[in-house]
Design an enzyme around this catalytic site. Structure first.
Site, mmCIF file in Angstrom:
data_model
loop_
_atom_site.group_PDB
_atom_site.id
_atom_site.type_symbol
_atom_site.label_atom_id
_atom_site.label_comp_id
_atom_site.label_asym_id
_atom_site.label_seq_id
_atom_site.Cartn_x
_atom_site.Cartn_y
_atom_site.Cartn_z
ATOM 1 N N ASP A 31 20.336 42.632 26.480
ATOM 2 C CA ASP A 31 20.432 43.943 25.973
ATOM 3 C C ASP A 31 19.885 44.172 24.618
ATOM 4 O O ASP A 31 19.994 45.225 23.969
ATOM 5 C CB ASP A 31 21.867 44.561 26.034
ATOM 6 C CG ASP A 31 22.875 43.738 24.983
ATOM 7 O OD1 ASP A 31 22.273 42.642 24.423
ATOM 8 O OD2 ASP A 31 24.176 44.196 24.911
ATOM 9 N N ASP A 104 34.995 37.768 9.407
ATOM 10 C CA ASP A 104 35.103 38.742 8.222
ATOM 11 C C ASP A 104 36.321 39.766 8.441
ATOM 12 O O ASP A 104 36.530 40.320 9.409
ATOM 13 C CB ASP A 104 33.673 39.587 8.658
ATOM 14 C CG ASP A 104 32.869 39.838 7.286
ATOM 15 O OD1 ASP A 104 33.366 40.370 6.219
ATOM 16 O OD2 ASP A 104 31.752 39.856 7.009
ATOM 17 N N ASP A 206 36.091 41.112 2.955
ATOM 18 C CA ASP A 206 35.163 42.004 2.461
ATOM 19 C C ASP A 206 35.596 42.879 1.099
ATOM 20 O O ASP A 206 36.917 43.040 1.148
ATOM 21 C CB ASP A 206 34.790 43.068 3.520
ATOM 22 C CG ASP A 206 33.856 44.096 3.422
ATOM 23 O OD1 ASP A 206 32.525 43.485 3.358
ATOM 24 O OD2 ASP A 206 34.152 45.464 3.495
ATOM 25 N N GLU A 263 34.601 38.466 -1.399
ATOM 26 C CA GLU A 263 33.497 38.914 -1.713
ATOM 27 C C GLU A 263 33.790 39.676 -2.956
ATOM 28 O O GLU A 263 34.519 40.738 -3.008
ATOM 29 C CB GLU A 263 32.713 39.673 -0.678
ATOM 30 C CG GLU A 263 31.602 40.515 -1.386
ATOM 31 C CD GLU A 263 31.298 41.795 -0.513
ATOM 32 O OE1 GLU A 263 29.916 42.171 -0.520
ATOM 33 O OE2 GLU A 263 31.843 42.477 0.144
ATOM 34 N N HIS A 328 23.513 39.387 4.077
ATOM 35 C CA HIS A 328 22.963 40.336 4.931
ATOM 36 C C HIS A 328 22.944 41.701 4.196
ATOM 37 O O HIS A 328 22.501 42.948 4.970
ATOM 38 C CB HIS A 328 24.006 40.647 6.205
ATOM 39 C CG HIS A 328 25.684 40.922 5.723
ATOM 40 N ND1 HIS A 328 26.449 40.349 4.846
ATOM 41 C CD2 HIS A 328 26.236 42.050 5.989
ATOM 42 C CE1 HIS A 328 27.399 41.013 4.607
ATOM 43 N NE2 HIS A 328 27.291 42.133 5.110
ATOM 44 N N ASP A 329 23.330 41.928 2.847
ATOM 45 C CA ASP A 329 23.079 43.152 2.286
ATOM 46 C C ASP A 329 22.098 43.089 1.476
ATOM 47 O O ASP A 329 21.611 44.254 0.924
ATOM 48 C CB ASP A 329 24.493 43.342 1.237
ATOM 49 C CG ASP A 329 25.739 43.908 2.286
ATOM 50 O OD1 ASP A 329 25.634 44.290 3.319
ATOM 51 O OD2 ASP A 329 26.818 43.254 2.000
HETATM 52 C C1 NOJ Z 1 30.477 44.687 2.265
HETATM 53 C C2 NOJ Z 1 29.639 44.260 3.255
HETATM 54 O O1 NOJ Z 1 28.904 43.039 3.088
HETATM 55 C C3 NOJ Z 1 28.596 45.355 3.581
HETATM 56 O O2 NOJ Z 1 27.673 44.905 4.517
HETATM 57 C C4 NOJ Z 1 29.216 46.500 3.991
HETATM 58 O O3 NOJ Z 1 28.537 47.479 4.209
HETATM 59 C C5 NOJ Z 1 30.458 46.963 2.886
HETATM 60 N N1 NOJ Z 1 31.031 45.750 2.535
HETATM 61 C C6 NOJ Z 1 31.429 47.971 3.270
HETATM 62 O O4 NOJ Z 1 32.176 47.230 4.307
HETATM 63 CA CA CA Z 2 23.850 40.827 24.080
#
Ligand code: NOJ
Ligand code: CA
Length: 539
Positions: A31, A104, A206, A263, A328-329
């Site tokens: 998918d 997470d 988070d 974080e 990832h941010d």
């Molecule tokens: C931090 C996360 O790493 C990010 O991807 C997310 O958008 C914000 N917190 C809100 O949860």
């Molecule tokens: Ca998949």
């Protein structure tokens, strides 16, 4: 077990952790979206890389406004990633390979589709009203105070049904939970226990530094008088957030061998001192905290030195550091190094640093093969931030593209249409291609991780800098009573000379430029451009 100190090997301290963005790691059903069975199929790869734990970005039930960081049920797996059976199999299979699984945990907010919020929003006297942060506006529809969201705009949204505003630190579909409520923490901790009972090894917490807000809801001070720019004085790092972090430590310590990683986001240049506050002293704080300073450092040995030194100096007694270059941010580190020259060489220097520093290294998937940020055409942007701010900010998708396993059209990631486009360099950059090349970045990572595993000094030793990077090279010792390791990193494209007076020579354990097992003499050394060398020092 360390024979001298008797301290056992602790996976979250002495191991290496790998961050998986589940959307993009491996698709198993065509998918175009990565999933749990995909991760299971790649455990062998992670094992061969030498990974001891994986942190997986959220896979709970979610409307996916923020790609899983908006949870509508904390006890269910979203069908896009598979089933609970798949997840339990992942834990079992990962554990069989000696790989721990970290989830997470999103504490600051839920999705607006979470039944808790739907109830809370239904009336002012609903028993769950106070689980979220509701306030009267200044003159009804005007927000209660000046708080802005880091994703832009007002942090309050007026809800006509009950005539009050609710707080959303992120998107309006992510209402903030009220951690000052008497009942909410206990309820939330039950959601965490659910996963701990299933055998999950820990949580990445988070934005743990944002969860509690000022009791009095005071206005944040403005930066340069501009309302959109504010110092998050009353919305971040309140004592209550640190107290909750300590409660989470207690909760996880009631299980064996679990961990927590907070974080502690701070804008560039990062804030090690604040991150360290969450570690408190020993067991009063969480196990690990992300300091963003290394991520934000410019490409300069002295700048990296300052980040590392500040981080270690601020750690409380018994506090253990962790280190990270990408997530990832933010942009992938390989593309943050300026000028876009010698990126591969720089990635080798940076990763040698990451894997020889004191503290748990966190790798972001694809970092080990030097995956680049991908330019995403406007119509294919998925991240709401990219949609909102294009073209000024094109969002976070660029660092979230599918893992490049092979050089086939969809890189072995999917047989369908990938949810985000792949990087155009798949023909020249993939796991398969790098596996066969002894000089590849992948083999560089593998060899370093292997070395770290065999060295007590690299896993547990003290960090003793020799140079502070001002000359462009960073050199430090990692020492235990029995082992003395010297790390030499040249951050420049020029030859650098370097001498070490108190020791004469050492055996090369790892090097981008020299043969291992040979001896290196420490007087008038010529360190090659972007050289990274690790030596075992002989007295
Ligand atoms: C931090 C996360 O790493 C990010 O991807 C997310 O958008 C914000 N917190 C809100 O949860
Ligand atoms: Ca998949």
């Amino acid at each position: 077990m360390n024979m001298k100190t008797g301290e056992s090997w602790i996976w979250w301290k002495h191991g290496v952790i790998y961050h998986i963005y589940p959307w993009s790691f491996q698709d198993s059903n065509g998918d175009g979206i990565g999933d749990i069975r995909g991760i299971i199929s790649r455990l062998g790869y992670l094992k061969a890389l030498g990974i001891d734990g994986i942190w997986i970005s959220p896979m709970y039930k979610s409307p996916m406004v923020d790609f899983g960081y908006d949870v509508s049920n904390y006890r269910e797996i979203d069908p896009v990633f598979g089933t609970m059976e798949d997840f339990l199999e992942l834990i079992d299979k990962a554990h069989e390979q000696g790989i721990r699984v970290i989830l997470d945990m999103i504490l600051n907010h839920t999705s607006d589709q979470h039944p808790w919020f739907i109830e809370s929003a239904s009336s002012r006297d609903n028993p769950k009203r106070n689980w979220y942060i509701w306030k009267d506006g200044k003159k009804k529809e005007r927000p209660p105070n000046n708080w802005k969201s880091p994703v832009g705009g007002n942090a309050w949204r007026y809800d006509a049904t009950t005539g009050q505003h609710y707080l959303h630190s992120f998107f309006e579909e992510q209402p903030d939970l009220n951690w000052r409520d008497a009942e909410l923490p206990g309820v939330f901790f039950d959601e965490m226990k659910f996963w701990l009972d299933l055998g999950v090894d820990g949580f990445r917490l988070d934005v743990i530094n944002m969860i509690a807000k000022d009791k009095k809801f005071r206005d944040n001070p403005l930066v340069l008088g501009i309302p959109a720019f504010q110092k998050h004085l009353y919305t971040r790092n309140r004592k209550r957030s640190i107290a909750i972090a300590a409660m989470i430590r207690q909760l996880t310590d009631s299980y064996e061998n679990r961990t927590t990683i907070g974080e502690i986001y701070a804008p560039p240049p990062g804030d090690a001192k604040t991150a360290a506050r969450y570690l408190a002293k020993g067991k009063e704080g969480i196990h690990l905290a992300f300091d963003f300073s290394l991520i934000f450092s410019i490409w300069n040995a002295h700048s990296y030195f300052k980040c590392i030194n500040t981080w270690y100096k601020n750690l409380p007694d018994g506090g253990w550091p962790c280190n990270v270059l990408s997530n990832h941010d933010l942009f992938r580190s390989i593309d943050r190094f300026p000028l876009r020259t010698n990126r591969e060489e720089k990635a080798k220097v940076a990763s040698t640093m990451l894997l020889t520093l004191k503290g748990t290294p966190f790798l972001y998937y694809g970092e080990e093969i030097g995956m680049h940020n991908t330019r995403i055409p406007k119509r294919q942007i998925r991240d709401p931030l990219g949609k909102r701010y294009w073209p000024v900010f094109t969002g976070r998708d660029k660092a979230r593209t599918p893992m490049q396993w092979t050089k086939e059209p969809n890189a072995g990631f999917t047989t369908g249409i990938p949810w985000l486009p792949l990087n155009r360099d798949i023909r020249s950059r993939s796991v398969r291609q790098q596996e066969g090349d002894p000089a590849s970045l992948l083999n560089h990572y593998r060899n370093l991780i292997k070395l770290r595993k065999t060295s007590e000094a690299l896993q547990r030793g003290s960090w003793n800098p020799v140079t502070n990077g001002q000359q462009g090279i960073l050199t430090y010792f990692r020492n235990t009573d029995d082992e003395r390791i010297l790390v030499i990193l040249n951050f420049t494209g020029r030859y650098k000379s370097f001498s070490l007076h108190e020791h004469t020579y050492g055996k090369i354990l790892f090097s981008t430029h020299r043969n291992t097992e040979e001896f290196m003499y420490f007087q008038n050394m010529q360190i090659g451009p972007y050289e990274a060398t690790v030596c075992l020092v002989s007295e």
